[in-house]
Design a protein around this motif. Structure first.
Motif, PDB file in Angstrom:
ATOM      1  N   GLU B  29     -28.180  59.640   4.059  1.00  0.00           N
ATOM      2  CA  GLU B  29     -28.379  58.554   5.007  1.00  0.00           C
ATOM      3  C   GLU B  29     -27.176  58.343   5.895  1.00  0.00           C
ATOM      4  O   GLU B  29     -26.061  58.283   5.426  1.00  0.00           O
ATOM      5  CB  GLU B  29     -28.697  57.269   4.232  1.00  0.00           C
ATOM      6  CG  GLU B  29     -30.026  57.421   3.517  1.00  0.00           C
ATOM      7  CD  GLU B  29     -30.593  56.109   3.052  1.00  0.00           C
ATOM      8  OE1 GLU B  29     -30.507  55.129   3.810  1.00  0.00           O
ATOM      9  OE2 GLU B  29     -31.108  56.076   1.927  1.00  0.00           O
ATOM     10  N   HIS B  30     -27.483  58.270   7.182  1.00  0.00           N
ATOM     11  CA  HIS B  30     -26.479  57.946   8.216  1.00  0.00           C
ATOM     12  C   HIS B  30     -25.246  58.839   8.128  1.00  0.00           C
ATOM     13  O   HIS B  30     -24.122  58.367   8.231  1.00  0.00           O
ATOM     14  CB  HIS B  30     -26.073  56.472   8.114  1.00  0.00           C
ATOM     15  CG  HIS B  30     -27.252  55.545   8.206  1.00  0.00           C
ATOM     16  ND1 HIS B  30     -28.015  55.455   9.351  1.00  0.00           N
ATOM     17  CD2 HIS B  30     -27.800  54.711   7.296  1.00  0.00           C
ATOM     18  CE1 HIS B  30     -28.997  54.573   9.136  1.00  0.00           C
ATOM     19  NE2 HIS B  30     -28.887  54.113   7.902  1.00  0.00           N
ATOM     20  N   LEU B  31     -25.459  60.129   7.922  1.00  0.00           N
ATOM     21  CA  LEU B  31     -24.313  61.031   7.850  1.00  0.00           C
ATOM     22  C   LEU B  31     -23.699  61.204   9.238  1.00  0.00           C
ATOM     23  O   LEU B  31     -24.397  61.406  10.225  1.00  0.00           O
ATOM     24  CB  LEU B  31     -24.733  62.398   7.314  1.00  0.00           C
ATOM     25  CG  LEU B  31     -25.139  62.453   5.837  1.00  0.00           C
ATOM     26  CD1 LEU B  31     -25.557  63.864   5.460  1.00  0.00           C
ATOM     27  CD2 LEU B  31     -24.007  61.965   4.940  1.00  0.00           C
ATOM     28  N   VAL B  32     -22.365  61.094   9.276  1.00  0.00           N
ATOM     29  CA  VAL B  32     -21.623  61.310  10.510  1.00  0.00           C
ATOM     30  C   VAL B  32     -20.492  62.258  10.208  1.00  0.00           C
ATOM     31  O   VAL B  32     -19.819  62.123   9.185  1.00  0.00           O
ATOM     32  CB  VAL B  32     -21.054  59.981  11.066  1.00  0.00           C
ATOM     33  CG1 VAL B  32     -20.134  60.249  12.260  1.00  0.00           C
ATOM     34  CG2 VAL B  32     -22.174  59.027  11.455  1.00  0.00           C
ATOM     35  N   LYS B  33     -20.298  63.270  11.063  1.00  0.00           N
ATOM     36  CA  LYS B  33     -19.153  64.158  10.914  1.00  0.00           C
ATOM     37  C   LYS B  33     -18.525  64.382  12.279  1.00  0.00           C
ATOM     38  O   LYS B  33     -19.202  64.816  13.214  1.00  0.00           O
ATOM     39  CB  LYS B  33     -19.600  65.504  10.319  1.00  0.00           C
ATOM     40  CG  LYS B  33     -18.472  66.522  10.189  1.00  0.00           C
ATOM     41  CD  LYS B  33     -17.451  66.077   9.180  1.00  0.00           C
ATOM     42  CE  LYS B  33     -16.226  66.995   9.178  1.00  0.00           C
ATOM     43  NZ  LYS B  33     -15.205  66.492   8.231  1.00  0.00           N
ATOM     44  N   ARG B  34     -17.263  64.061  12.389  1.00  0.00           N
ATOM     45  CA  ARG B  34     -16.556  64.289  13.652  1.00  0.00           C
ATOM     46  C   ARG B  34     -15.574  65.439  13.473  1.00  0.00           C
ATOM     47  O   ARG B  34     -14.965  65.579  12.415  1.00  0.00           O
ATOM     48  CB  ARG B  34     -15.748  63.041  14.047  1.00  0.00           C
ATOM     49  CG  ARG B  34     -16.588  61.876  14.487  1.00  0.00           C
ATOM     50  CD  ARG B  34     -15.681  60.720  14.913  1.00  0.00           C
ATOM     51  NE  ARG B  34     -16.397  59.469  14.760  1.00  0.00           N
ATOM     52  CZ  ARG B  34     -16.468  58.765  13.629  1.00  0.00           C
ATOM     53  NH1 ARG B  34     -15.816  59.195  12.544  1.00  0.00           N
ATOM     54  NH2 ARG B  34     -17.143  57.652  13.565  1.00  0.00           N
ATOM     55  N   ASP B  42     -24.308  63.336  14.112  1.00  0.00           N
ATOM     56  CA  ASP B  42     -24.296  62.000  14.681  1.00  0.00           C
ATOM     57  C   ASP B  42     -25.404  61.150  14.054  1.00  0.00           C
ATOM     58  O   ASP B  42     -26.505  61.083  14.570  1.00  0.00           O
ATOM     59  CB  ASP B  42     -24.495  62.122  16.200  1.00  0.00           C
ATOM     60  CG  ASP B  42     -24.162  60.826  16.912  1.00  0.00           C
ATOM     61  OD1 ASP B  42     -23.785  59.868  16.218  1.00  0.00           O
ATOM     62  OD2 ASP B  42     -24.281  60.797  18.149  1.00  0.00           O
ATOM     63  N   ASP B  43     -25.074  60.555  12.914  1.00  0.00           N
ATOM     64  CA  ASP B  43     -25.997  59.641  12.258  1.00  0.00           C
ATOM     65  C   ASP B  43     -27.323  60.316  11.891  1.00  0.00           C
ATOM     66  O   ASP B  43     -28.364  60.005  12.450  1.00  0.00           O
ATOM     67  CB  ASP B  43     -26.254  58.429  13.163  1.00  0.00           C
ATOM     68  CG  ASP B  43     -26.920  57.307  12.376  1.00  0.00           C
ATOM     69  OD1 ASP B  43     -27.050  57.447  11.138  1.00  0.00           O
ATOM     70  OD2 ASP B  43     -27.317  56.307  12.992  1.00  0.00           O
ATOM     71  N   VAL B  44     -27.240  61.240  10.973  1.00  0.00           N
ATOM     72  CA  VAL B  44     -28.443  61.946  10.541  1.00  0.00           C
ATOM     73  C   VAL B  44     -28.867  61.459   9.159  1.00  0.00           C
ATOM     74  O   VAL B  44     -28.048  61.349   8.254  1.00  0.00           O
ATOM     75  CB  VAL B  44     -28.198  63.471  10.508  1.00  0.00           C
ATOM     76  CG1 VAL B  44     -29.354  64.171   9.798  1.00  0.00           C
ATOM     77  CG2 VAL B  44     -28.044  64.008  11.921  1.00  0.00           C
ATOM     78  N   MET B 238     -32.764  69.701  15.930  1.00  0.00           N
ATOM     79  CA  MET B 238     -31.441  69.118  16.125  1.00  0.00           C
ATOM     80  C   MET B 238     -30.926  69.444  17.509  1.00  0.00           C
ATOM     81  O   MET B 238     -31.020  70.572  17.980  1.00  0.00           O
ATOM     82  CB  MET B 238     -30.459  69.646  15.079  1.00  0.00           C
ATOM     83  CG  MET B 238     -30.724  69.088  13.684  1.00  0.00           C
ATOM     84  SD  MET B 238     -29.373  69.475  12.556  1.00  0.00           S
ATOM     85  CE  MET B 238     -28.129  68.318  13.113  1.00  0.00           C
ATOM     86  N   VAL B 239     -30.359  68.437  18.159  1.00  0.00           N
ATOM     87  CA  VAL B 239     -29.693  68.621  19.444  1.00  0.00           C
ATOM     88  C   VAL B 239     -28.425  67.777  19.422  1.00  0.00           C
ATOM     89  O   VAL B 239     -28.486  66.596  19.085  1.00  0.00           O
ATOM     90  CB  VAL B 239     -30.602  68.188  20.620  1.00  0.00           C
ATOM     91  CG1 VAL B 239     -29.825  68.236  21.928  1.00  0.00           C
ATOM     92  CG2 VAL B 239     -31.828  69.085  20.708  1.00  0.00           C
ATOM     93  N   GLU B 240     -27.321  68.397  19.723  1.00  0.00           N
ATOM     94  CA  GLU B 240     -26.043  67.693  19.801  1.00  0.00           C
ATOM     95  C   GLU B 240     -25.777  66.791  18.602  1.00  0.00           C
ATOM     96  O   GLU B 240     -25.449  65.619  18.734  1.00  0.00           O
ATOM     97  CB  GLU B 240     -25.965  66.899  21.098  1.00  0.00           C
ATOM     98  CG  GLU B 240     -25.931  67.861  22.267  1.00  0.00           C
ATOM     99  CD  GLU B 240     -25.756  67.163  23.595  1.00  0.00           C
ATOM    100  OE1 GLU B 240     -25.410  65.971  23.575  1.00  0.00           O
ATOM    101  OE2 GLU B 240     -25.959  67.814  24.615  1.00  0.00           O
ATOM    102  N   GLY B 241     -25.961  67.341  17.440  1.00  0.00           N
ATOM    103  CA  GLY B 241     -25.570  66.625  16.233  1.00  0.00           C
ATOM    104  C   GLY B 241     -26.585  65.641  15.714  1.00  0.00           C
ATOM    105  O   GLY B 241     -26.378  65.040  14.668  1.00  0.00           O
ATOM    106  N   ALA B 242     -27.687  65.455  16.433  1.00  0.00           N
ATOM    107  CA  ALA B 242     -28.669  64.475  15.984  1.00  0.00           C
ATOM    108  C   ALA B 242     -30.009  65.153  15.756  1.00  0.00           C
ATOM    109  O   ALA B 242     -30.312  66.174  16.377  1.00  0.00           O
ATOM    110  CB  ALA B 242     -28.811  63.369  17.018  1.00  0.00           C
ATOM    111  N   VAL B 243     -30.791  64.592  14.851  1.00  0.00           N
ATOM    112  CA  VAL B 243     -32.168  65.062  14.682  1.00  0.00           C
ATOM    113  C   VAL B 243     -33.013  64.280  15.677  1.00  0.00           C
ATOM    114  O   VAL B 243     -33.173  63.074  15.550  1.00  0.00           O
ATOM    115  CB  VAL B 243     -32.653  64.811  13.242  1.00  0.00           C
ATOM    116  CG1 VAL B 243     -34.121  65.186  13.112  1.00  0.00           C
ATOM    117  CG2 VAL B 243     -31.814  65.613  12.262  1.00  0.00           C
ATOM    118  N   ILE B 244     -33.484  64.961  16.710  1.00  0.00           N
ATOM    119  CA  ILE B 244     -34.213  64.215  17.735  1.00  0.00           C
ATOM    120  C   ILE B 244     -35.708  64.156  17.455  1.00  0.00           C
ATOM    121  O   ILE B 244     -36.424  63.348  18.007  1.00  0.00           O
ATOM    122  CB  ILE B 244     -33.986  64.797  19.152  1.00  0.00           C
ATOM    123  CG1 ILE B 244     -34.430  66.260  19.215  1.00  0.00           C
ATOM    124  CG2 ILE B 244     -32.542  64.656  19.570  1.00  0.00           C
ATOM    125  CD1 ILE B 244     -34.604  66.747  20.641  1.00  0.00           C
TER     126      ILE B 244
END
Lengths: 214, 271, 248
Positions: B29-34, B42-44, B238-244
């Protein structure tokens, strides 16, 4: 003359003693040193860099004179042989650490990741995965370096260690025949370095035949 | 490209549909990796039930590999929570507990794009090593099981060969056997065929298809659209770090909701 | 010089008074640099020639080059120095100390550089030759425009490092009485019995030359190596990844 050749040949023992002791010191103590280079602490990495650059940035002869004449002035009187082993040994530590560092750099990140993904422990990762590959990666360079040490050990003649060059110098002084005797001394070095080169090449070929080259 | 300019991106947070019903085996839940300034993930959020096969598709650099690597904590998320089976972790930037990470990794097996076989070990040794060191199996048992896994991927004959003596496809199958031998509950496949010729890739896909049929829980990042479509239960775009976009493959492939998904599919499928 | 120094210096005074010897040693540095210049300036072109000879079709030329290179690399530089300075006179060839040192160091530097240049030439992919032939280039143009520029990219960093090695090797010329740094240092050290201090000064002089040059060589290697440079992460993990021990 014949006797001179024999005496020079007999001095090969001292040359080999110097070479082997320095090589062992470097091979063993270079390993903990390279851990400094891998440390997360910038200070420890800095210490490593300074040590390696200073030790290797100064000619061996300077270190040899410091170990022999300099330490004596401070009250630490070492025999010539010990001074020579100490000097060549410390240089060998720095050089072997650099060789290990190069070998570690040749191991791909994926090898660590595969180990982590398999939950391998740190010790197992080091012992089972990294070390065997490191060993194969550094053995040719190490063999080349030992041949280099063999030649560097000639330095010890300058402070009177009775190895090949020192004994040759003595014989030339009393008998003349400088060309023949120094050529003979040179041939001994060639004769010693060629087998080492052959052995290292054979090992290398055998290893690369079976394993993927790093 | 600044993702704030991408209209698709604004509604990513809306897409947190629980697609699996009932008890989930993996819950992220709400995984973020920079990576520096770049938000690679981005919040996956993701939830996977036992036996499900999830495919991650999307353009290169979208974060598919990174997401897989978060799922077995090869990369540590900056924030979010992750549960695999009974092993759960919360990430908040503080150092993670090794034992927790270990518990998660014990549940997961990973197959790498670049195989990452151990070059100094034979095929059977590659498969047996972690069994002995991690699971404490005896040498004989590890070898027996390793041979069985190699048999399963069709490589019993190559057991004593070294990776350099195997083709790329064979190496990847050894990689699969190596991961399977640890009896994982979850298999992660990081573009397992993208370094291979199409024909050789088919060998790998055949193995994966069998695993899926056997009920193995799998997450795979892949460029093989046909495979994703036919083998997976769910597809995430996935696009640019997010599941769209996510949903059943038929829906995602045939009736994508998002313009960006349509663009991506028309580019890779050439239609 | 003696006026600076107390008659019985503190035991650790060499840690801070070494700099006083620098001016005394500077002429030695001049000699060392001159010897380095000779060994590089004469040795590298000879090395290039030897590298080409080892590739020729004439067996005689090839064997000549191989012997010169293998002897130059196989003998300790000290033995080369003594061979020239103390050996050649026995067949009536008398060089003074500086010339003897030059001959020995040039030999060594030519031998090592030949090997480096040969490796560089060998690193040029076969396809580059094929492409040049396919474009109907003549051999001179092929070497000058295609092969050498690529070979040099590989060879230059090790050649810079070899230059440092040759600079270090000039210290050995002290045994044949060339008045380079170590010769003066040893002499001064024995006169004042201040070995530590004077050798420290010598070490600093060597470092002042070698460290900047080797840092430059590293950077050069990185730049010329381009994509070939090895990744820096070694036992250190990639940012953010977690090492976990399974040892229980």
């Amino acid at each position: 003359m014949a006797e001179a050749f024999l005496l020079i040949a007999a001095a090969t023992g001292a040359t080999l003693l110097l070479t082997v002791s320095a090589a062992l010191i470097g091979i063993v103590l270079g390993a903990p040193l390279v851990l400094l280079a891998q440390s997360r602490s910038a200070i420890l990495r800095g210490i490593y860099t300074v040590f390696v650059h200073v030790v290797r940035g100064v000619p061996a002869l300077v270190w040899l004179f410091i170990a022999f004449f300099g330490l004596a002035e401070l009250g630490i009187v070492l025999p010539a042989l010990a001074s020579a082993v100490l000097t060549l040994g410390i240089i060998a530590i720095a050089t072997m650490a650099e060789i290990y560092r190069g070998g570690l750099a040749a191991i791909r990140q994926g090898q660590y990741e595969a180990g982590w993904a398999l939950s391998l422990g740190r010790w197992s990762l080091a012992k089972d995965i990294i070390f065997p590959q490191l060993f194969r990666a550094v053995s040719p360079t190490t063999a080349t370096y030992i041949v280099g040490l063999l030649k560097d050990s000639a330095l010890a003649s300058i402070i009177g260690v009775p190895e090949i060059v020192y004994v040759t110098g003595l014989e030339v002084q009393s008998l003349g025949h400088g060309l023949e005797l120094f050529l003979f001394a040179g041939l001994i070095y060639l004769a010693l370095s060629i087998p080492l080169g052959v052995v290292s090449r054979v090992i290398h070929v055998r290893l690369t035949r079976r394993y993927a080259v790093l | 490209m600044d993702k704030r300019m991408d209209p698709v991106h604004t509604d990513t947070r809306a897409i947190e549909v629980e697609h699996s019903s009932g008890h989930s085996f993996v819950q992220a839940e709400h995984l973020v990796k920079r990576f520096g300034e770049h938000r690679a993930i981005d919040d996956v959020s993701l939830s996977i039930a036992k036996g499900e096969v999830i495919s991650l598709i999307g353009p290169s650099g979208a974060g598919k590999s990174t997401l897989l690597r978060l799922l077995n904590v090869l990369e540590t998320p900056d924030s979010g929570t992750l549960r695999v089976g009974d092993a759960a972790m919360t990430f908040d930037g503080t150092p993670v507990k090794r034992a927790r990470v270990l518990a998660i990794r014990r549940h997961t097996g990973m197959v790498f794009q670049s195989f990452n076989l151990f070059p100094h070990l034979s095929a059977v040794q590659n498969v047996a090593l972690a069994q002995m060191r991690v699971l404490g199996r005896s040498k004989d048992e590890a070898r027996t099981r390793a041979l069985a896994q190699l048999e399963r991927v069709g490589l019993a004959a190559k057991a004593d060969a070294y990776p350099s003596q195997c083709s790329g496809g064979q190496q990847q199958r050894i990689g699969i056997a190596r991961a399977l031998a640890m009896d994982p509950d979850l298999m992660l496949f990081d573009e397992p065929t993208s370094g291979l010729d199409p024909e050789v890739g088919a060998e790998i896909l055949a193995v994966m298809r069998e695993l899926a049929a056997d009920g193995t829980t799998m997450v795979m990042a892949t460029h093989e659209m046909e495979f994703a479509r036919h083998v997976s239960h769910w597809t995430c775009v996935m696009v640019e770090g997010a599941v769209i976009e996510r949903g059943a493959p038929a829906q995602v492939f045939d009736a994508p909701e998002h313009e960006r998904t349509r663009r991506f599919l028309s580019a890779v499928l050439g239609r | 010089m003696s006026s600076f120094l107390p008659t019985t210096p503190a035991p650790l005074s060499w840690l801070w008074d070494w700099y006083q010897w620098i001016p005394t040693l500077l002429p030695g540095l001049g000699t060392a640099l001159l010897l380095t210049l000779v060994s590089v300036g004469v040795g590298y072109p000879l090395g290039f020639g030897l590298a080409l000879l080892t590739e020729t079709r004439s067996a005689l030329a090839r064997w000549f080059a191989i012997v010169v290179v293998e002897v130059g690399r196989g003998l300790p530089i000290l033995v080369l120095l003594l061979l020239v300075y103390r050996g050649l006179p026995s067949v009536g060839i008398l060089f003074d100390a500086f010339l003897s040192a030059s001959v020995a160091l040039v030999w060594s530097s030519a031998a090592y550089s030949a090997e480096i240049i040969r490796t560089g030439l060998g690193a040029v992919p076969r396809g580059q030759f094929d492409a040049a032939y396919a474009l109907s280039m003549n051999r001179t143009d092929m070497y000058r425009l295609i092969v050498l520029p690529q070979a040099l990219r590989v060879s230059i960093p090790p050649l810079v490092n070899l230059g440092i090695t040759m600079f270090h090797a000039t210290s050995l010329a002290t045994v044949i009485t060339v008045e380079e740094i170590m010769h003066i240092a040893n002499l001064e050290g024995s006169i004042y019995f201040r070995y530590m201090s004077v050798f420290m000064a010598a070490a600093v002089i060597y470092l002042a030359i070698t460290v900047p040059v080797s840092l430059y060589a590293d950077r050069l290697a990185k730049r010329l190596g381009g994509v070939m440079t090895v990744r820096k992460t070694v036992l250190r993990r990639p940012a953010g990844s977690v090492p976990v021990s399974a040892e229980s």
